[in-house]
Each structure stands twice: as C-alpha cells, then as structure tokens.
Design an enzyme around this catalytic site. Sequence first.
Site, PDB file in Angstrom:
ATOM      1  N   THR A  40      22.375  -9.918 -31.217  1.00 54.52           N
ATOM      2  CA  THR A  40      22.911  -9.687 -32.173  1.00 54.52           C
ATOM      3  C   THR A  40      24.448  -9.776 -32.387  1.00 54.52           C
ATOM      4  OG1 THR A  40      22.844  -7.304 -31.593  1.00 54.52           O
ATOM      5  CG2 THR A  40      20.993  -7.917 -32.929  1.00 54.52           C
ATOM      6  N   LYS A  80       0.791  -1.258  -0.018  1.00 56.36           N
ATOM      7  CA  LYS A  80      -0.206  -0.076   0.193  1.00 56.36           C
ATOM      8  C   LYS A  80       0.856   1.247   0.114  1.00 56.36           C
ATOM      9  CE  LYS A  80      -2.045   0.945   3.708  1.00 56.36           C
ATOM     10  NZ  LYS A  80      -2.889   0.545   5.102  1.00 56.36           N
ATOM     11  N   GLY A 129      23.369  -5.900 -25.616  1.00 55.14           N
ATOM     12  CA  GLY A 129      24.458  -5.083 -26.049  1.00 55.14           C
ATOM     13  C   GLY A 129      25.874  -5.815 -26.002  1.00 55.14           C
ATOM     14  N   GLU A 143      12.681 -13.073 -25.300  1.00 53.12           N
ATOM     15  CA  GLU A 143      11.666 -12.960 -23.991  1.00 53.12           C
ATOM     16  C   GLU A 143      10.309 -12.792 -24.633  1.00 53.12           C
ATOM     17  OE1 GLU A 143      12.966  -8.756 -24.356  1.00 53.12           O
ATOM     18  OE2 GLU A 143      13.860 -10.903 -24.419  1.00 53.12           O
TER      19      GLU A 143
END
Length: 365
Positions: A341, A87, A318, A162
């Site tokens: 990549t 909360k 990266g 993902e």
Amino acid sequence: MLRSIEVDYRFPPGIDPERQGKVIAIGQTAGTWDARFQHREEVMRSHLGEVINIQTDNQKYSIVTIAFPEANVENDIPSLLTMIFGKYSMAGSGKVIAVRLGENYGKRPKLGITGIRDRLEVPKRPLIMAIFKPALGLSAADHADILEQVAFAGLDLIKDDEILPDLPTAPTLERLKACRGVLDRVRTETGRNVLYAVNITGSAITLIEKARTLVKAGANALLLNVLTYGFSVLEAIASDPEINVPIFVHPAFAGSLCASPDHGLAYSVVLGTLMAHAGADAVLYPAHYGSLPFDPTEEAKIRDTLRSRNIFPVPSAGIHAGIIPQVLADYGNDVILNAGTGIMDHPDGPAAGVQTFKEVIMDNL
C-alpha cells in the site's frame, strides 16, 4: 570451519538446563543402548550430541549450547530441523535461539545480491519492490495494467501477494503472460529490466514442474511461501538448473514457529540461518518500524546472516516513503524496499508512489 552443528537453546527460570541439555543431546541423536549393542558402541557414540556450554543471562534464563555431529543429517534443512528440535519441540518450554552451520552446509543462492543486481543492471543503489494490490480479485489484465504504471515509473521489482494462489479469476500462467508483455515493452522502450516474482503454488507432485513451466514461459523471478510448502521445496527449486531465476521467499507462517518467547525457534534462525542455507536469493521479513511488531535485534541478525551468504534482505510490512531514511541508515544500499500500500495507495496513483520512493532514496544516498 565447524566440524559439528552448534545449537543454542534458551530455557526459562525453573527448568534444569543441564538435565534438559542432556535430554536433547542424547534423545535427539543416538539415544541410549545396552550390552546387546556393545559391538557397535564406538559408532553409536560418534552420533551422540554433546552439551558444550551452559550460561545464565541477566533475566535468569539458561542458554545451553549443544554440538550435534554433522554426520547425523543430510546437508539439508528438513533433517536438520528433525534432529535439533523435532520430537523435543513437544516437550515443553525451550527455544532455539541460534544455529551455527558450516559454510558448506546446505545450499547457496544461485544469484543472490550480485546476481539480482546484474539482471537488473543496477550495481549500487537500494532496489524498489512493489506488491500487486488488491491481493485477490484482480484479473490477469488488471495485473498487467498495474505493472505498466509502476514499471514505466521506474520500479525494479514486483511480486504477487503471498495469499494469491493459482485461481480461476487470474490463473498464474495468464498473469505471467499478460505481465510478460509489459516487461518486454519496458525493456524495449526504456532499456530497463524489471523482475516479476510469480507466486509458485500447488501440490508437491507438481511444484517443481510448475516452476520450470513458468520459467520457460518467461518468469524472471519466483515467490515461494517456504514455511507452508516446505524447505525441501525451496531446496529442490534452488537446485534445479532449469529454474535459473531468483527465488524470493516469504515469511508467511513464521509467527506460528517463532512468536512465543519460550518455545519454538527464533525469527533470526528461521528467516535468517535456515533460509540462508536453503537456497533463497532474497528473503522477506517484517521491518521493526513497519506495521507488524518485530524485534530490531532479531531483524539485524537476519539482515547480517543473509548478507553473509550474498542474499538480499527485504524488510517489509508497512514500508512507506516516510521511513526510507531510517531503513537506509540501518541497511545501506544492499536492501530491497518492499512496499504494498505504501506504493499502490499513493493519492496520485501507483506511478507517483514509485516516483516518491525514488526521490526519497536519491535524497538519502
């Protein structure tokens, strides 16, 4: 050993730390009561949190440490989060920057660093992981073709992206079946094992059974987006004796919880402490020298927290061959180098990308 759960909250200048600390310590635990409950007072007091320290840092931020009774929670992450920041997370500025849990709180990994190394039969060197790219639009046969290139080149692990769920273009079981054949051939022809972390997705009703089905069908690792599917899903998968494969957890959605400087939870809490006590075997997170902005101090805390519980750190986003020397200088051997990549877009093809990673690692051992 901690008898309570200690949490550090950071408040910006202008906020009364003593008042806010008491609001959390009382409001997030037993609350207040009147004479009607005098006969229960001793019990209720045992459930109250307590402000045990207040400090000011060099930027005039206040750090308030609150001790919470461990008896208030269920030895899991969901009830812990509800207690320490539920909360109150809607009350304004204030950030959870550290959570200290007892060694036996939550779950430990089934396999972790030592178990993953045992399954790969790679006892010492850093491990190389790739990501299927492009992330979407590939068929199951495309996945198998990519895996064949990188696995025979010496890759240790590969994972789904993902953002790839169970889509008709490449259903999860079909991807696994196609890739399982490649994994078996690699083992037969080279004697090496390669792990494929299959992305586990779906509704809460089906997720656990789906994970069991994948393992029965030959999955030797799983990938889970913990922050979107929930810590209780990770805990359930980690607890299931039928799901005896390593669980790789992804940091997707972490920025929504952690990026604000004055609100939410620190990355080291979410991707370090919480994952380390929820049953993860390996945790992905951005490397500060990669493509996403990330604080190197937070990164180091995540690394050290994970390793303290035998969990593989997986710096990501990266990662390419040029920064491997820096990664190894910071991490040593117990690290998984995760590249998308950086391997898949090598000008001479993915296999050459793997070979380049291997050469750079060997040159820096």
